[in-house]
Design an enzyme around this catalytic site. Sequence first.
Site, PDB file in Angstrom:
ATOM      1  N   PHE A 335      33.805  33.937  37.294  1.00  0.00           N
ATOM      2  CA  PHE A 335      34.645  34.980  37.114  1.00  0.00           C
ATOM      3  C   PHE A 335      36.030  34.421  36.558  1.00  0.00           C
ATOM      4  O   PHE A 335      36.697  33.578  37.000  1.00  0.00           O
ATOM      5  CB  PHE A 335      34.803  35.640  38.257  1.00  0.00           C
ATOM      6  CG  PHE A 335      33.491  36.107  38.926  1.00  0.00           C
ATOM      7  CD1 PHE A 335      33.329  37.458  38.685  1.00  0.00           C
ATOM      8  CD2 PHE A 335      32.805  35.597  40.033  1.00  0.00           C
ATOM      9  CE1 PHE A 335      32.148  37.987  39.276  1.00  0.00           C
ATOM     10  CE2 PHE A 335      31.742  35.901  40.487  1.00  0.00           C
ATOM     11  CZ  PHE A 335      31.602  37.325  40.087  1.00  0.00           C
ATOM     12  N   ASP A 336      36.539  35.158  35.660  1.00  0.00           N
ATOM     13  CA  ASP A 336      37.860  35.197  35.149  1.00  0.00           C
ATOM     14  C   ASP A 336      38.563  35.992  36.401  1.00  0.00           C
ATOM     15  O   ASP A 336      37.893  36.903  36.957  1.00  0.00           O
ATOM     16  CB  ASP A 336      37.972  36.056  33.700  1.00  0.00           C
ATOM     17  CG  ASP A 336      39.314  36.260  33.555  1.00  0.00           C
ATOM     18  OD1 ASP A 336      40.530  35.303  33.603  1.00  0.00           O
ATOM     19  OD2 ASP A 336      39.944  37.492  33.348  1.00  0.00           O
ATOM     20  N   LYS A 337      39.806  35.420  36.572  1.00  0.00           N
ATOM     21  CA  LYS A 337      40.504  36.046  37.826  1.00  0.00           C
ATOM     22  C   LYS A 337      41.002  37.602  37.359  1.00  0.00           C
ATOM     23  O   LYS A 337      40.838  38.670  37.891  1.00  0.00           O
ATOM     24  CB  LYS A 337      41.706  35.333  38.516  1.00  0.00           C
ATOM     25  CG  LYS A 337      42.196  35.893  39.591  1.00  0.00           C
ATOM     26  CD  LYS A 337      43.246  35.059  39.989  1.00  0.00           C
ATOM     27  CE  LYS A 337      44.478  35.010  39.152  1.00  0.00           C
ATOM     28  NZ  LYS A 337      45.597  35.768  39.572  1.00  0.00           N
ATOM     29  N   THR A 338      42.208  37.214  36.684  1.00  0.00           N
ATOM     30  CA  THR A 338      43.061  38.580  36.251  1.00  0.00           C
ATOM     31  C   THR A 338      42.300  39.487  35.336  1.00  0.00           C
ATOM     32  O   THR A 338      41.555  39.209  34.220  1.00  0.00           O
ATOM     33  CB  THR A 338      44.227  37.951  35.478  1.00  0.00           C
ATOM     34  OG1 THR A 338      44.710  36.740  35.916  1.00  0.00           O
ATOM     35  CG2 THR A 338      45.264  39.080  35.368  1.00  0.00           C
TER      36      THR A 338
END
Length: 636
Positions: A335-338
């Site tokens: 997953f990308d965080k932001t």
Amino acid sequence: MSEVIETSCSTCGTPSGSLDPSTKRIKLAMGIFSGVMLATGIILELLNVGIVPVYIVFLASALSAGRYVIPMGIKGIAKRRLDQHFLMAAASIGAMIIGAPAEGAAVMFLFYISILLEDRAEDRVREEIQSLIELEPPSVLAKIDGAEVCIAPTDVKTGDILIIRPGTRIGLDGTIVTGATTVDQAPITGESLPVPKSAGDQVFAGTINHEGYIEVEVTSESDETVLSKIIQLVEESRNNRAPTERAITRFSRIYTPIVLIVSILVGIVSLLLNMTVAQAAYRALTLLVVSCPCAFAVSIPVTMVSAIAGSARTGVLVKGAVHLEMASKTEIVAFDKTGTLTEGVLSVRDVCLHNNHTRGEILSVAASLETMSEHPIGRALVAATNQENLDIPLTTEFTAVPGRGVTGLINEDNFLVGNRRLLSEHDVPLQSTVDHNCGVGTMVYVAHKDEHFGTIILSDTLREKTKQAISHLKQMGIRTVMLTGDSENVAIEIAEEIGIDEYRAELLPHEKLEIVKDLKKSGVTLFVGDGINDTPALAEADVGIAMGAAASDAALESSDIALMKQDLTKVPELVMKARKTMKVVRQNVAASLIVKAGTGILAALGFLTLWMAIGIGDMGLTFAVIANALRLTRKK
Ligand code: ADP
Ligand code: MG
């Protein structure tokens, strides 16, 4: 769903296109006629009325079904392809010739029934797509020169104003200019609760306006709406076939000629074993019937497309069977965080001052540089500064440094706003924030020339369903990884809170791509991002899932699978659905192969009648695999 007034205005609009029902009725009538003739023939045979009337009746049965089968077989030969239609026509004609007219008619009749079954399955898929198409109302109310006019959605241009009354379906994508309401977006995004909307908010074609009166300025014309893109993609997905399906098609292309040769060989061997010509031919024909590949040729596309069309209705857009098959094998989800795990809407938690500078000074400088930035951090800083009514000076020579921050000139002086990496690359020593009692969060350092004079601490909120989605994936035995450009501290805090297996922090955009490449070496990797700055990683992953595609074209285009709404629980749901779909495919292929092999051997050894061959080996099997595939379209 409550009652929806299907057309915005009742005076115009016709229901959109349906399938041709008269041909369907004729086809069905032919099948019934063929069956009745077959039954009549059997009764006449039992009554011993003589060979000629019996033959005539059976011939009538075979021809009424063969009317569709034989031309298709011939068409196949013309294209230098021997297909199941040819096999069955040959078997039926052969049986007629060797004096088994009842079997000849039965082969044709029962095969025809299996074709009708296939048609029915295809119809189901078409109905799924049709139900998407029908989401666009046939007519809309537009405000033209102050008057209400009822026109077709295709005649509306961008910039036109639509009038949307309570309880009606919205005809085109647009922005609300007047009024407030709640909108049921379930058809597009799959979200179950109505969403409050007011002036400035986006609305989508196909969604339903609840209680308010709104006027909407159209932003995309009829063939450009999110809805029309969904329909287009689902239709295209039918051509985008899964590897398993392609393998099966290739297999059946060489399979049919082989079967033909084997049948002839079995006939010859039978002759050598002193059977009569009729007996030997009967045995060969039985084998021919058993070996018809229609059951597995039809089951896979039906399974795949019904799964894809079904998902589209829950707001998950799969751009091809390939991606569904790949998703079923998912071992790692990154997953990308932001903006993906978190809302991506940051707020200023604290400002840490160094060397006697003021809070206002720091925020003004930061906002000045960030005015031109698209990054969520930039937007947060500008919003916070505006809220405190601070002056924002003008920045020149603005540069965005990806993964680091921004630089620019204010009154000819150099300023930096960004992370630790940005400052160290410009040789600016960092002031310690420890003794300032600053909280944890995303640290944004503000520097003037070589002086670091302020630190802004931002915080982001987790998405509501992040934890739930991660724990579901872990239960499914999938490894979860978070990729972020943010600092180690923030990454640890979030990783612990959501219970994700691993994290990689302080990544530059191209490093995210490298890590996805690396993860792929240890298993099938799915990457979930918000689609704008994550495009390379989305493309590199085995399956790229973009979130919130209803709002962003880029996301819809760069991904393999698009979540119309930003709901992470759709990710484990999708993998489950993909696994279930592939399980059905495997069951169908396995069942087909086992039944075909078993009945094939029995036929070659002479233990099978033509009746059994067609009843079990062909029609029975086709029926079973289609029924199995259609289980997937059943609504929960
Ligand atoms: P992510 O989407 O994981 O946060 P990015 O590559 O967008 O990754 O950003 C990585 C880091 O770079 C951010 O956490 C921030 O520290 C810094 N950064 C990027 N853009 C900006 C900006 N416009 N202003 C300040 N810092 C920024
Ligand atoms: Mg991001």
